[in-house]
Design an enzyme around this catalytic site. Structure first.
Site, PDB file in Angstrom:
ATOM      1  N   ALA A 468      -4.824  -3.677   3.026  1.00  0.00           N
ATOM      2  CA  ALA A 468      -3.438  -3.232   2.939  1.00  0.00           C
ATOM      3  C   ALA A 468      -3.333  -2.024   2.037  1.00  0.00           C
ATOM      4  CB  ALA A 468      -2.545  -4.363   2.421  1.00  0.00           C
ATOM      5  N   SER A 469      -2.269  -1.271   2.238  1.00  0.00           N
ATOM      6  CA  SER A 469      -1.985  -0.066   1.465  1.00  0.00           C
ATOM      7  C   SER A 469      -3.189   0.871   1.522  1.00  0.00           C
ATOM      8  CB  SER A 469      -1.601  -0.434   0.029  1.00  0.00           C
ATOM      9  OG  SER A 469      -0.809   0.582  -0.544  1.00  0.00           O
ATOM     10  N   GLY A 470      -3.879   1.108   0.390  1.00  0.00           N
ATOM     11  CA  GLY A 470      -5.057   1.975   0.430  1.00  0.00           C
ATOM     12  C   GLY A 470      -6.151   1.437   1.327  1.00  0.00           C
ATOM     13  N   ALA A 655      -1.587   3.625  -3.897  1.00  0.00           N
ATOM     14  CA  ALA A 655      -1.360   2.988  -2.599  1.00  0.00           C
ATOM     15  C   ALA A 655      -1.926   1.585  -2.727  1.00  0.00           C
ATOM     16  CB  ALA A 655      -2.046   3.763  -1.480  1.00  0.00           C
TER      17      ALA A 655
END
Length: 685
Positions: A468-470, A655
């Site tokens: 997730a995110s990064g 992130a």
């Protein structure tokens, strides 16, 4: 003549040719030949290095998960990102409506010659690696399970080695069955699903697999119920009461000590900053967590009801009754029987044909991990597929205490990617991701390198517990994304924060004066005062720009209009199944399905064997080994070290996915580190 050929071929497997360009290392611990790099320790400007130390895994590839990708996808509509429409002149795009191979596992037929070859290799095995015929593979699953391969200095369990052991045991004529001891697990649902799939595949061999669970909640039971038989002791701690999700907030704590978090987050669901700034959950965060929890609970109810031959209503009613007596579990058919461990061993003796007064031969997880796949006849083919594993927090450069595999260090990851791109011997690559994100710049740099790699060979991203995110930033650069149904993914959003220590400094009598030149020189440095209005505006604009870059690249990478991607972004976390429904993920499955898709993309027939080459094998330095030993002695050092690394690594835009806690398994690293540090501080008075 045929016998001489078999003996010669087995010797060649044991001892590859010695005429090689670089020195060889024969590791008795891993029973594999490694090629040592000649220039690996030299600066980047030095002559082109050999690829990093790697371990070869030979396998007959049969993907273990068979869920098809969504039949319909969003029509292709590229967003205009300068420099990203083509990579080295080669466009990298998704194809709408593509079907992916299910690759369901099937036991291979073992003919006479192959059986004879296996016997010869077993006779030539080193004495300390030999396994007695009629042995039972004993694996205890407890605590953390890493997605990385382990070395002799590494503690804990390794997901790829657990799965490989089950695959080897299915074909190993010396292994009569498996004894799986399941205790409290500290991992996500993605890894549990992967292990469970391999348990079911092992059962196709016809050998027995018995589970034993003295302490069990929903996650442990989800894994253990896949076994042919499941036993518990009379005093077992069974807590099938339901699944919870937690969100922790430090806003009140920081306010009391005089710290004011100044958080800028983009995305209404991006809740990572809430841990610092808020004292209660937001409506958006509650909506997201309730959806995630509902998906996990529904999957658990559906799987258990299917395995036990019950309706969903019956299983849910049992959960809501709060049953704590193991006798009820036996009566309702949730377990096979109630037995102490010595009685379970007697059951296995009977299955193997060992008399009660004789000792049952058992081989443990660590010893069996050293058995080569080629020893049991699972040799690979000439086509090679590279695997690069990326686990942990994302940072641009490594910290003093970080190992090669405890975190994702962008500069090391990029080095592996570039070496892979320059190599001509790999047909495809798999990026295995288990990360909730981290530094946004590091994520973007790795995204670019993966895109370049995808222009030269098929690249498949395989998600573990979380990407997730990064972590999703990395995955979306691949040509195809594969996730488990309960992988936590998405979280397309960014957050950045600065702590205002003005009130804390006043309380303790501390003062800091800053002399600067430039209107915004003190934007980050001046933590002794709040932002000026113009500083707050710049802080917000820079964060917004980072979010829009992330979102637009996600839209381009997934061949989706930006407006449509905005609906799925906003920092929201999705399960793998929901992400697939929204076009963020291509297929549902584990590592083995990712391999099958990589073969498809590389035009390799599904029935042809390939050799997997691990390019990101762990290698601990002496300081890191000493650090690991030191943390066992000094408990407070762990909290201080983690907090220091996370604070120093958090400069710039992040992130990062929120630390979502499911059954105490996915603890927020930042909040838990702060809480441990506060506990250590208060206990000193």
């Amino acid at each position: 003549r045929e016998m001489r050929k078999l003996v010669l071929s087995s010797l060649l497997i044991r001892a590859p040719p010695r005429i090689m360009a670089s020195p060889l290392l024969l590791s008795p611990h891993l029973h594999h030949i490694h090629r040592l790099p000649l220039f690996y320790s030299l600066p980047h400007s030095s002559p082109t290095p050999h690829p990093p130390l790697r371990r070869r895994l030979s396998t007959a590839v049969h993907a273990f998960e068979g869920s098809k990708s969504p039949e319909t996808q969003i029509p292709i509509s590229k967003s205009k990102i300068e420099g990203d429409d083509e990579v080295n002149g080669i466009a990298v795009e998704k194809r709408s409506g593509e079907e992916y191979p299910s690759g369901e596992f099937e036991m291979e037929e073992v003919d006479v010659w192959r059986r004879l070859g296996v016997k010869v290799r077993m006779l030539l095995e080193f004495p300390w690696r030999r396994v007695k015929k009629g042995s039972v593979l004993n694996m205890k699953l407890r605590g953390q399970i890493s997605d990385q391969l382990k070395t002799r200095f590494s503690s804990g369990l390794s997901l790829p080695q657990i799965c490989e052991n089950l695959e080897k045991a299915a074909y190993d004529p010396r292994i009569a069955g498996v004894y799986l001891q399941v205790e409290p697990l500290n991992c996500g649902w993605g890894k549990v699903e992967e292990i469970r799939r391999h348990i079911l595949d092992f059962r196709k061999s016809g050998k027995f697999i018995i589970g034993y669970a003295p302490i069990c909640s929903e996650k442990e039971y989800y894994l253990a119920c896949a076994c042919e038989e499941l036993y518990v002791p009379p005093g077992a701690y069974f807590q099938l009461y339901g699944i919870t999700v937690q969100a922790q907030f430090l806003g009140g704590v920081l306010k009391k000590v005089g710290i004011q978090p100044q958080v800028e987050r983009i995305g209404k669901y991006k809740s990572f900053g809430d841990q610092l700034a808020r004292m209660s959950i937001s409506e958006e965060n509650r909506e997201m967590l309730e959806t995630l929890l509902e998906n996990i609970f529904d999957n658990w109810i559906g799987t258990v009801s299917s395995v036990k031959g019950k309706t969903r209503e019956e299983v849910e009613t049992f959960i809501n009754e709060g049953v704590y007596k193991v006798e009820r579990l036996r009566e309702e058919g949730f377990i096979t029987d109630i037995k102490y461990e010595d009685e379970v061993i007697s059951v296995m003796k009977e299955k193997v044909g060992v008399q009660n007064d004789k000792e049952l031969s058992m081989v443990d997880y660590r010893k069996y991990s050293h058995v080569s796949k080629s020893t049991v006849g699972l040799s690979g083919g000439k086509d090679q597929v590279a695997i690069i594993r990326a686990s942990g927090n994302i940072s641009r450069v490594g910290g003093q205490f970080s190992s090669d595999t405890s975190n994702i260090v962008a500069e090391k990851f990029i080095e592996n990617i570039r070496n892979l791109r320059e190599s001509k011997k790999y047909k495809a690559a798999i990026i295995r991701i288990d990360s909730g994100g981290g530094d946004a710049l590091a994520s973007d740099l790795m995204w670019r390198e993966i895109r370049l790699l995808a222009a030269s060979m098929p690249v498949v991203a395989s998600m573990s517990d979380v990407a997730a995110s990064g972590g999703y930033y990395m995955a979306m650069a691949a040509g195809t994304i594969v996730a488990e149904s309960l992988t936590l993914t998405g979280s397309i959003g960014v957050v950045t924060a600065r702590l205002n220590l003005e009130n804390l400094n006043e309380k303790i009598g501390f003062n800091k004066e800053i002399i600067s030149r430039g209107n915004y020189a003190e934007l980050i440095a001046a933590d002794q005062r709040p932002f000026r209005p113009d500083e707050a505006e710049l802080f917000s604009k820079s964060t917004r720009e980072s979010y829009e870059r992330f979102r637009d690249k996600a839209a381009y990478s997934r061949s989706m209009p930006v407006e449509k991607m905005e609906e799925h972004a906003q920092g929201r976390v999705w399960t793998g199944k929901d992400a697939a429904d929204r076009g963020l993920v291509d297929a549902i499955g584990g590592m083995s399905r990712a391999i099958a898709i990589a073969k498809q993309k590389a035009s390799i027939p599904q029935d042809r064997k390939v050799t997997l080459v691990e390019l990101s094998k762990s290698s601990l330095s002496i300081p890191q080994i000493l650090t690991n030993l030191g943390t066992l002695i000094v408990g407070a050092d762990t909290a201080a070290k983690e907090l220091l690394e996370q604070l120093t690594a958090s400069k710039g835009v992040q992130a990062r996915m929120d630390g979502i806690i499911f059954e105490r398994s996915n603890n927020s690293p930042l909040s838990s580190s702060i809480l441990r540090l506060l506990k250590d501080y208060l206990s000193s008075f």
